[in-house]
Design a protein around this motif. Structure first.
Motif, PDB file in Angstrom:
ATOM      1  N   ALA A  48      14.521  33.361   8.357  1.00  0.00           N
ATOM      2  CA  ALA A  48      16.013  34.217   7.812  1.00  0.00           C
ATOM      3  C   ALA A  48      16.885  32.822   8.398  1.00  0.00           C
ATOM      4  N   ARG A  49      16.519  32.084   9.341  1.00  0.00           N
ATOM      5  CA  ARG A  49      17.898  30.823   9.714  1.00  0.00           C
ATOM      6  C   ARG A  49      17.388  29.968   8.522  1.00  0.00           C
ATOM      7  N   HIS A  50      16.085  29.720   8.025  1.00  0.00           N
ATOM      8  CA  HIS A  50      16.298  28.412   7.198  1.00  0.00           C
ATOM      9  C   HIS A  50      16.226  28.802   5.812  1.00  0.00           C
ATOM     10  N   HIS A  51      16.302  29.904   5.756  1.00  0.00           N
ATOM     11  CA  HIS A  51      16.224  30.828   4.100  1.00  0.00           C
ATOM     12  C   HIS A  51      17.308  29.629   2.906  1.00  0.00           C
ATOM     13  N   GLY A  52      17.011  29.296   1.869  1.00  0.00           N
ATOM     14  CA  GLY A  52      17.896  28.857   1.187  1.00  0.00           C
ATOM     15  C   GLY A  52      18.053  27.419   1.445  1.00  0.00           C
ATOM     16  N   ARG A  53      17.295  26.337   3.052  1.00  0.00           N
ATOM     17  CA  ARG A  53      17.943  25.527   2.928  1.00  0.00           C
ATOM     18  C   ARG A  53      16.433  24.402   2.581  1.00  0.00           C
ATOM     19  N   LYS A  54      16.928  23.805   1.826  1.00  0.00           N
ATOM     20  CA  LYS A  54      16.844  22.662   1.635  1.00  0.00           C
ATOM     21  C   LYS A  54      15.823  21.664   3.011  1.00  0.00           C
ATOM     22  N   THR A  55      13.717  21.573   2.261  1.00  0.00           N
ATOM     23  CA  THR A  55      12.735  21.606   3.181  1.00  0.00           C
ATOM     24  C   THR A  55      13.267  19.748   2.853  1.00  0.00           C
ATOM     25  N   ALA A  56      11.903  19.021   3.425  1.00  0.00           N
ATOM     26  CA  ALA A  56      11.688  17.832   3.385  1.00  0.00           C
ATOM     27  C   ALA A  56      11.600  17.379   2.395  1.00  0.00           C
ATOM     28  N   SER A  57      10.520  18.255   1.180  1.00  0.00           N
ATOM     29  CA  SER A  57      10.577  17.841   0.199  1.00  0.00           C
ATOM     30  C   SER A  57      11.273  17.951  -1.329  1.00  0.00           C
ATOM     31  N   GLY A  58      12.266  18.504  -0.920  1.00  0.00           N
ATOM     32  CA  GLY A  58      13.379  18.396  -1.365  1.00  0.00           C
ATOM     33  C   GLY A  58      13.863  19.985  -2.452  1.00  0.00           C
ATOM     34  N   ASN A  64       9.743  34.521   1.950  1.00  0.00           N
ATOM     35  CA  ASN A  64       9.025  34.994   1.612  1.00  0.00           C
ATOM     36  C   ASN A  64       7.584  33.831   0.591  1.00  0.00           C
ATOM     37  N   ALA A  65       8.084  33.017   0.177  1.00  0.00           N
ATOM     38  CA  ALA A  65       6.906  32.316   0.173  1.00  0.00           C
ATOM     39  C   ALA A  65       6.083  31.869   0.876  1.00  0.00           C
ATOM     40  N   LEU A  66       4.100  31.569   0.984  1.00  0.00           N
ATOM     41  CA  LEU A  66       3.284  31.176   1.511  1.00  0.00           C
ATOM     42  C   LEU A  66       3.227  29.959   1.627  1.00  0.00           C
ATOM     43  N   THR A  67       3.957  28.996   2.028  1.00  0.00           N
ATOM     44  CA  THR A  67       4.520  27.717   2.497  1.00  0.00           C
ATOM     45  C   THR A  67       4.445  27.476   3.953  1.00  0.00           C
TER      46      THR A  67
END
Length: 132
Positions: A48-58, A64-67
């Motif tokens: 939850a704390r990181h939900h919606g933030r950009k990842t290193a891949s952009g 809720n995704a399988l990542t």
């Protein structure tokens, strides 16, 4: 046309349609994907704390995704993660970098952690296999 005639016609047509020949089709089981053992170690998850933030891949992180996050695997790599406590496994796509905690080999999304039964513990021993 009487009801009896309609029933007779229906059964004759139904019976004739059942006599049609179908080609012999064999259903083969899906082949197992080839895997390459990567390593074993501790997995953690982030949500939850990181939900919606950009990842290193952009892309935006979706809890809720399988990542997952891995230190060195190319983005888009598919990895089977198996919880060694209960043998449950999940296939995740690498879309971020990490983990940055010592002795951790992968950070899973919250959904991936849920699928292998590690939400309660937060950390679990896992085996990583790269799918080809």
């Amino acid at each position: 046309m009487s009801a009896l005639m309609r029933y007779c016609c229906f059964f004759v047509l139904f019976g004739l349609s059942a006599c049609g020949s179908r080609p012999d089709v064999s259903v083969l089981p899906a082949p197992e994907r080839e895997t390459v053992f990567l390593n074993e170690g501790q997995a953690s998850y982030y949500g939850a704390r990181h939900h919606g933030r950009k990842t290193a891949s952009g892309e935006r992180f979706n809890k809720n995704a399988l990542t997952a996050a891995h230190k060195t695997l190319p983005f888009g790599s598919k990895v089977r993660v198996t919880n060694l406590r209960n043998q449950r496994s999940v296939v995740v796509r690498i879309n971020d970098r990490g983990p940055y905690a010592k002795r951790r080999v992968i950070d899973l999304s919250e959904q991936a952690a849920r699928e292998i039964g590690m939400i309660r513990s937060g950390v679990a021993p896992v085996r990583l296999e790269l799918l080809k």
